[in-house]
Write a protein that holds these residues in place. Structure first.
Motif, mmCIF file in Angstrom:
data_model
loop_
_atom_site.group_PDB
_atom_site.id
_atom_site.type_symbol
_atom_site.label_atom_id
_atom_site.label_comp_id
_atom_site.label_asym_id
_atom_site.label_seq_id
_atom_site.Cartn_x
_atom_site.Cartn_y
_atom_site.Cartn_z
ATOM 1 N N LEU A 26 0.818 -1.209 0.000
ATOM 2 C CA LEU A 26 0.000 0.000 0.000
ATOM 3 C C LEU A 26 0.854 1.262 0.000
ATOM 4 C CD1 LEU A 26 -2.789 -1.090 2.510
ATOM 5 C CD2 LEU A 26 -2.967 -0.940 0.015
ATOM 6 N N LEU A 27 2.067 1.158 0.555
ATOM 7 C CA LEU A 27 2.980 2.300 0.571
ATOM 8 C C LEU A 27 3.821 2.391 -0.700
ATOM 9 C CD1 LEU A 27 4.217 2.186 4.275
ATOM 10 C CD2 LEU A 27 2.830 3.986 3.244
ATOM 11 N N GLY A 28 3.631 1.434 -1.613
ATOM 12 C CA GLY A 28 4.378 1.450 -2.856
ATOM 13 C C GLY A 28 5.687 0.691 -2.805
ATOM 14 N N GLY A 29 5.868 -0.157 -1.779
ATOM 15 C CA GLY A 29 7.093 -0.939 -1.655
ATOM 16 C C GLY A 29 7.123 -2.135 -2.583
ATOM 17 N N GLY A 30 8.253 -2.810 -2.622
ATOM 18 C CA GLY A 30 8.423 -3.939 -3.525
ATOM 19 C C GLY A 30 8.607 -5.273 -2.844
ATOM 20 N N HIS A 31 8.480 -5.325 -1.507
ATOM 21 C CA HIS A 31 8.714 -6.571 -0.786
ATOM 22 C C HIS A 31 7.380 -7.190 -0.368
ATOM 23 C CE1 HIS A 31 12.653 -4.397 -0.218
ATOM 24 N NE2 HIS A 31 12.989 -5.515 -0.814
ATOM 25 N N ASN A 32 6.659 -7.665 -1.377
ATOM 26 C CA ASN A 32 5.352 -8.275 -1.150
ATOM 27 C C ASN A 32 5.108 -9.295 -2.243
ATOM 28 O OD1 ASN A 32 4.038 -6.562 -3.422
ATOM 29 N ND2 ASN A 32 4.889 -5.028 -2.019
ATOM 30 N N PHE A 33 4.135 -10.164 -1.988
ATOM 31 C CA PHE A 33 3.824 -11.234 -2.919
ATOM 32 C C PHE A 33 2.441 -11.028 -3.529
ATOM 33 C CE2 PHE A 33 6.495 -13.531 0.369
ATOM 34 C CZ PHE A 33 7.672 -13.451 -0.364
ATOM 35 N N ALA A 34 2.105 -11.860 -4.493
ATOM 36 C CA ALA A 34 0.829 -11.731 -5.192
ATOM 37 C C ALA A 34 -0.349 -11.784 -4.223
ATOM 38 C CB ALA A 34 0.702 -12.818 -6.252
ATOM 39 N N ALA A 35 -0.277 -12.656 -3.228
ATOM 40 C CA ALA A 35 -1.382 -12.768 -2.270
ATOM 41 C C ALA A 35 -1.546 -11.489 -1.455
ATOM 42 C CB ALA A 35 -1.141 -13.954 -1.341
ATOM 43 N N ASP A 36 -0.430 -10.857 -1.116
ATOM 44 C CA ASP A 36 -0.486 -9.593 -0.375
ATOM 45 C C ASP A 36 -1.102 -8.493 -1.238
ATOM 46 O OD1 ASP A 36 1.115 -10.786 1.768
ATOM 47 O OD2 ASP A 36 2.790 -10.584 0.375
ATOM 48 N N ARG A 37 -0.701 -8.468 -2.503
ATOM 49 C CA ARG A 37 -1.224 -7.445 -3.409
ATOM 50 C C ARG A 37 -2.723 -7.637 -3.644
ATOM 51 N NH1 ARG A 37 4.042 -8.550 -5.387
ATOM 52 N NH2 ARG A 37 3.373 -10.033 -6.995
ATOM 53 N N ALA A 38 -3.150 -8.884 -3.714
ATOM 54 C CA ALA A 38 -4.574 -9.156 -3.916
ATOM 55 C C ALA A 38 -5.390 -8.649 -2.731
ATOM 56 C CB ALA A 38 -4.798 -10.654 -4.122
ATOM 57 N N VAL A 39 -4.891 -8.860 -1.515
ATOM 58 C CA VAL A 39 -5.595 -8.354 -0.334
ATOM 59 C C VAL A 39 -5.591 -6.830 -0.333
ATOM 60 C CG1 VAL A 39 -5.513 -8.182 2.185
ATOM 61 C CG2 VAL A 39 -5.226 -10.397 1.075
ATOM 62 N N GLY A 40 -4.461 -6.229 -0.678
ATOM 63 C CA GLY A 40 -4.388 -4.777 -0.740
ATOM 64 C C GLY A 40 -5.420 -4.207 -1.695
ATOM 65 N N GLU A 41 -5.573 -4.835 -2.854
ATOM 66 C CA GLU A 41 -6.556 -4.352 -3.822
ATOM 67 C C GLU A 41 -7.983 -4.577 -3.323
ATOM 68 O OE1 GLU A 41 -6.071 -2.550 -6.471
ATOM 69 O OE2 GLU A 41 -3.921 -2.554 -6.060
ATOM 70 N N ALA A 42 -8.213 -5.707 -2.647
ATOM 71 C CA ALA A 42 -9.543 -5.959 -2.090
ATOM 72 C C ALA A 42 -9.886 -4.929 -1.017
ATOM 73 C CB ALA A 42 -9.612 -7.378 -1.519
ATOM 74 N N LEU A 43 -8.903 -4.593 -0.191
ATOM 75 C CA LEU A 43 -9.126 -3.574 0.832
ATOM 76 C C LEU A 43 -9.425 -2.214 0.205
ATOM 77 C CD1 LEU A 43 -6.281 -4.537 3.323
ATOM 78 C CD2 LEU A 43 -8.740 -4.702 3.778
#
Length: 268
Positions: A26-43
């Motif tokens: 959410l802060l624009g970092g690069g240390h995350n995985f697809a599952a994390d990004r999917a939750v971020g978008e759902a939120l």
């Protein structure tokens, strides 16, 4: 598997979203995985989470500067997350090079990257530990090496206590930290609340049920109870952008959309 081999610690479950990695995304970092990004978008579909993350990060910077100005040179950052620009040690040591910082997190990715970031910094370190065990955190050799608990410490619990359920008694956890701190120490925290957007926050909580750390948003009264035993400093408990903004322009028209309360207390 390529992502994990390249930069993540062995044994990290790529399919189980983590609050630290979601926040990084959410802060624009690069240390995350697809599952994390999917939750971020759902939120983001139910809450203004990117603004919430940005305003929370800005509050962290302001509160660290305020504590340095108050004479604090030692910081214990609970649930510190994945290193991004504007970490506590960067802000604090830029204001006063004598500042020392201990980061605490239970997320292996966060700790691994903090170790890399801090390798050349003798006045900052990170430990893999559970903030719910104050004695283990405070008595860790790395903590004791850098922090002197006979002197004031800035205890930071920024955007993390919503991940501690009521069953784990967060109020008692903070009370134990308070007992271990010297007079003149500070507690600075921010916390998710349902007060401003109850339906949206409930939807966000449902999404977090499918992550490694479900959330417990708390009301104004419940957040105030977390700082029992500390004397509140001005402006008391407010939404994150309202805590000592550097300019009136930094406070949005509807600060409650930040959905996080912010409060700082001083141990008498």
């Amino acid at each position: 598997m390529t992502e994990q081999v390249r930069w993540s610690p062995a044994g990290v479950d790529l399919d189980l979203p983590s609050s630290a990695r979601i926040y990084d995304y959410l802060l624009g970092g690069g240390h995350n995985f697809a599952a994390d990004r999917a939750v971020g978008e759902a939120l983001a579909e139910v809450l203004p989470v990117r603004d919430m993350a940005r305003l929370n990060r800005s509050y962290l910077r302001r509160v660290v500067l305020a504590l340095v100005e108050a004479g604090v040179t030692q910081f214990l950052d609970l649930g510190s997350g994945i290193p991004t620009v504007g970490n506590v040690h960067e802000v604090a040591q830029d204001a006063n090079p004598k500042c020392r910082v201990v980061y605490v997190d239970i997320e292996p990715v966060a700790v691994t990257h903090a170790e890399l970031l801090l390798a050349a910094n003798p006045d900052a370190t990170v430990i893999l530990a559970d903030l719910r065990d104050p004695d283990a955190v405070v008595n860790a050799p790395e903590t004791r090496l850098l922090l002197d608990f006979s002197r004031p410490v800035g205890l930071l619990a920024v955007g993390v206590l919503q991940f501690v359920p009521d069953a784990d008694r967060p109020r008692d956890v903070l009370a134990r930290y308070r007992d271990l701190l010297a007079p003149g120490s500070y507690l600075a925290l921010s916390h998710f609340t349902p007060d401003r957007m109850p339906r949206e926050m409930a939807a966000g909580a449902d999404i977090f049920q499918h992550t490694a750390e479900p959330i417990t948003p708390r009301t104004r009264a419940e957040v105030l109870a977390l700082v029992d035993g500390f004397d509140l400093v001005e402006p008391g408990l407010v939404f994150t952008p309202e805590w000592r903004p550097e300019s009136p322009d930094d406070v949005p028209a509807d600060p409650g959309r930040a959905n996080l309360y912010a409060v700082v207390g001083r141990k008498p």
